[in-house]
Design a protein around this motif. Structure first.
Motif, PDB file in Angstrom:
ATOM      1  N   GLY A  71       0.811  -1.205   0.000  1.00 43.15           N
ATOM      2  CA  GLY A  71       0.000   0.000   0.000  1.00 43.15           C
ATOM      3  C   GLY A  71       0.850   1.263   0.000  1.00 43.15           C
ATOM      4  N   SER A  72       0.188   2.389   0.230  1.00 38.83           N
ATOM      5  CA  SER A  72       0.874   3.679   0.185  1.00 38.83           C
ATOM      6  C   SER A  72       1.919   3.804   1.292  1.00 38.83           C
ATOM      7  CB  SER A  72      -0.147   4.811   0.316  1.00 38.83           C
ATOM      8  OG  SER A  72      -0.922   4.658   1.492  1.00 38.83           O
ATOM      9  N   THR A  73       1.668   3.181   2.442  1.00 35.52           N
ATOM     10  CA  THR A  73       2.641   3.231   3.538  1.00 35.52           C
ATOM     11  C   THR A  73       3.932   2.543   3.135  1.00 35.52           C
ATOM     12  OG1 THR A  73       0.894   3.287   5.197  1.00 35.52           O
ATOM     13  CG2 THR A  73       3.058   2.556   5.922  1.00 35.52           C
ATOM     14  N   GLN A 117       5.547  12.044  -2.994  1.00 38.18           N
ATOM     15  CA  GLN A 117       4.499  11.194  -2.433  1.00 38.18           C
ATOM     16  C   GLN A 117       3.612  11.981  -1.469  1.00 38.18           C
ATOM     17  OE1 GLN A 117       7.472   8.295  -1.227  1.00 38.18           O
ATOM     18  NE2 GLN A 117       6.504   6.748  -2.510  1.00 38.18           N
ATOM     19  N   SER A 168      -4.970   0.354   2.188  1.00 37.85           N
ATOM     20  CA  SER A 168      -5.348   0.943   0.906  1.00 37.85           C
ATOM     21  C   SER A 168      -5.531  -0.095  -0.194  1.00 37.85           C
ATOM     22  CB  SER A 168      -4.321   1.986   0.471  1.00 37.85           C
ATOM     23  OG  SER A 168      -3.030   1.420   0.377  1.00 37.85           O
ATOM     24  N   SER A 169      -4.737  -1.165  -0.173  1.00 29.98           N
ATOM     25  CA  SER A 169      -4.838  -2.168  -1.247  1.00 29.98           C
ATOM     26  C   SER A 169      -6.241  -2.756  -1.316  1.00 29.98           C
ATOM     27  CB  SER A 169      -3.813  -3.283  -1.045  1.00 29.98           C
ATOM     28  OG  SER A 169      -2.500  -2.786  -1.072  1.00 29.98           O
ATOM     29  N   ALA A 214       5.109   2.214   0.187  1.00 30.61           N
ATOM     30  CA  ALA A 214       5.787   2.992  -0.843  1.00 30.61           C
ATOM     31  C   ALA A 214       6.676   4.067  -0.247  1.00 30.61           C
ATOM     32  CB  ALA A 214       4.758   3.633  -1.773  1.00 30.61           C
ATOM     33  N   ASP A 251      -1.348  10.358  -1.791  1.00 24.63           N
ATOM     34  CA  ASP A 251      -0.374   9.846  -2.756  1.00 24.63           C
ATOM     35  C   ASP A 251      -0.874   8.593  -3.466  1.00 24.63           C
ATOM     36  OD1 ASP A 251       2.351   9.512  -3.970  1.00 24.63           O
ATOM     37  OD2 ASP A 251       2.296   7.720  -2.728  1.00 24.63           O
ATOM     38  N   SER A 252      -1.526   7.713  -2.731  1.00 26.86           N
ATOM     39  CA  SER A 252      -2.003   6.480  -3.340  1.00 26.86           C
ATOM     40  C   SER A 252      -3.109   6.734  -4.357  1.00 26.86           C
ATOM     41  CB  SER A 252      -2.521   5.521  -2.255  1.00 26.86           C
ATOM     42  OG  SER A 252      -3.714   6.020  -1.668  1.00 26.86           O
ATOM     43  N   TYR A 283      -9.015  -0.063  -2.322  1.00 30.75           N
ATOM     44  CA  TYR A 283      -9.092   0.264  -3.752  1.00 30.75           C
ATOM     45  C   TYR A 283      -9.748  -0.846  -4.569  1.00 30.75           C
ATOM     46  CZ  TYR A 283      -6.456   4.588  -3.437  1.00 30.75           C
ATOM     47  OH  TYR A 283      -6.059   5.872  -3.151  1.00 30.75           O
TER      48      TYR A 283
END
Length: 325
Positions: A45-47, A290, A190-191, A49, A210-211, A194
């Motif tokens: 997820g965004s974390t 990000q 987030s994964s 990244a 960012d995500s 989405y």
């Protein structure tokens, strides 16, 4: 012998007074085995990244692997407890996000004391959480979303990245203040969010900005508002929640903590090394891309930020009536 010491002390004092004292450099952290950073969010997820590139740079600096272990679930309690129970030797660290400061007000059965059982090391930065909507909802602005959610007979399903996250509490507070018809659908990160948001099965969500950027650029989602106290520099035309509902905005904490009882010298060494990596131009620029405001705050400043956010969320939880279900 004593005369020699006195002479040296006097000499150093004289140099300091003249502004010529030799620079004192804190000894860096020297791990003897791989370092583990426990993340409360899902992998991919965004974390991740943000965290994994930082871990790679720290591994180069420390000469040991720095591994990110994802332990989602329990509103970040699972991951935080793993850090609390670790030896205070710097080899197990944790990622602190907003749920760390929300849980003391939302959950009565925490297996640790947030302020007593953790050592704040540095706030890497502040992330931006955003309210986004699927095009099928038929809104293009925050004002349109509010109007629709006030008037539509059936509630709008909206997602957060988990019970006890900043998005969850902020969404509940917005629902109550504006009299919105919304139904909360929590996810573990987030994964998974989405996977339901992009097909439109869930029509709105609070997500890390960012995500969402690739989906905003592709037209798959619409950006309605940001939860920052100020407008985001990347999207200056998008309003902050505070412009319509003062007190909803918050800084998205993203920092590193360790177990309690860490030696002061160790905490300072860890802080100095992480701050040095964050100041590298390539790393700093990557984090800014990000949507992160890079802080690299001192342990004392991070401790103050955690205390401040605990007070913010205590008020928000009480007003919103948010509960763990």
């Amino acid at each position: 012998m004593n005369a020699s010491r006195i002479t040296r002390r006097t000499l150093l004092a004289g140099l300091a007074a003249a502004g010529l004292a030799p620079a004192v450099r804190a000894q860096g952290f020297r791990p003897t085995r791989p370092v583990l950073i426990v993340s409360p969010q899902q992998a991919g997820g965004s974390t991740d990244a943000i965290l994994r590139p930082l871990a790679e740079k720290l591994a180069d600096r420390w000469g040991q692997p720095v591994l990110v272990e994802n332990r989602p679930g329990g509103g970040s309690i699972i991951a935080t407890r793993a850090v609390v129970q670790a030896p205070p030797d710097g080899h197990t660290l944790g990622l602190a996000i907003n749920s760390l400061t929300i849980n003391p007000s939302l959950r009565q059965d925490l297996p640790y004391d947030t302020l007593r059982d953790l050592t704040p090391i540095t706030q890497i930065g502040s992330t931006t959480v955003a309210l986004v909507a699927h095009p099928s909802l038929g809104v293009s602005s925050f004002a349109e979303f509010i109007a629709l959610a006030q008037s539509r007979p059936e509630p709008i399903p909206w997602a957060s990245l988990g019970i006890g996250t900043g998005g969850h509490i902020t969404g509940e507070l917005l629902r109550k203040r504006a009299g919105l018809r919304l139904v909360h659908v929590p996810f573990a990160g987030s994964s998974s969010a989405y996977r339901e948001l992009l097909p439109g099965r869930v029509q709105a969500a609070f997500v890390v900005l960012d995500s969402a950027v690739p989906h905003l650029q592709a037209g798959s989602l619409k950006l309605l508002a940001v939860a920052d106290p100020r407008r985001n520099r990347q999207f200056p035309d998008t309003p902050s929640l505070d412009e319509s509902f003062p007190g909803l905005a918050y800084d998205g904490i993203f920092g590193i903590v360790g177990p309690a009882r860490m030696a002061a010298a160790l905490v300072q060494a860890l802080y100095a090394d992480i701050a040095a990596v964050l100041k590298e131009p390539a790393v700093h620029a990557q984090l800014e891309r990000q949507s992160m405001d890079v802080l690299a705050s001192t342990p004392a400043d991070f401790t103050a930020a955690i205390r401040r956010e605990i007070l913010h969320w205590r008020s928000a939880v009480q007003e919103s009536g948010a509960q763990v279900s």
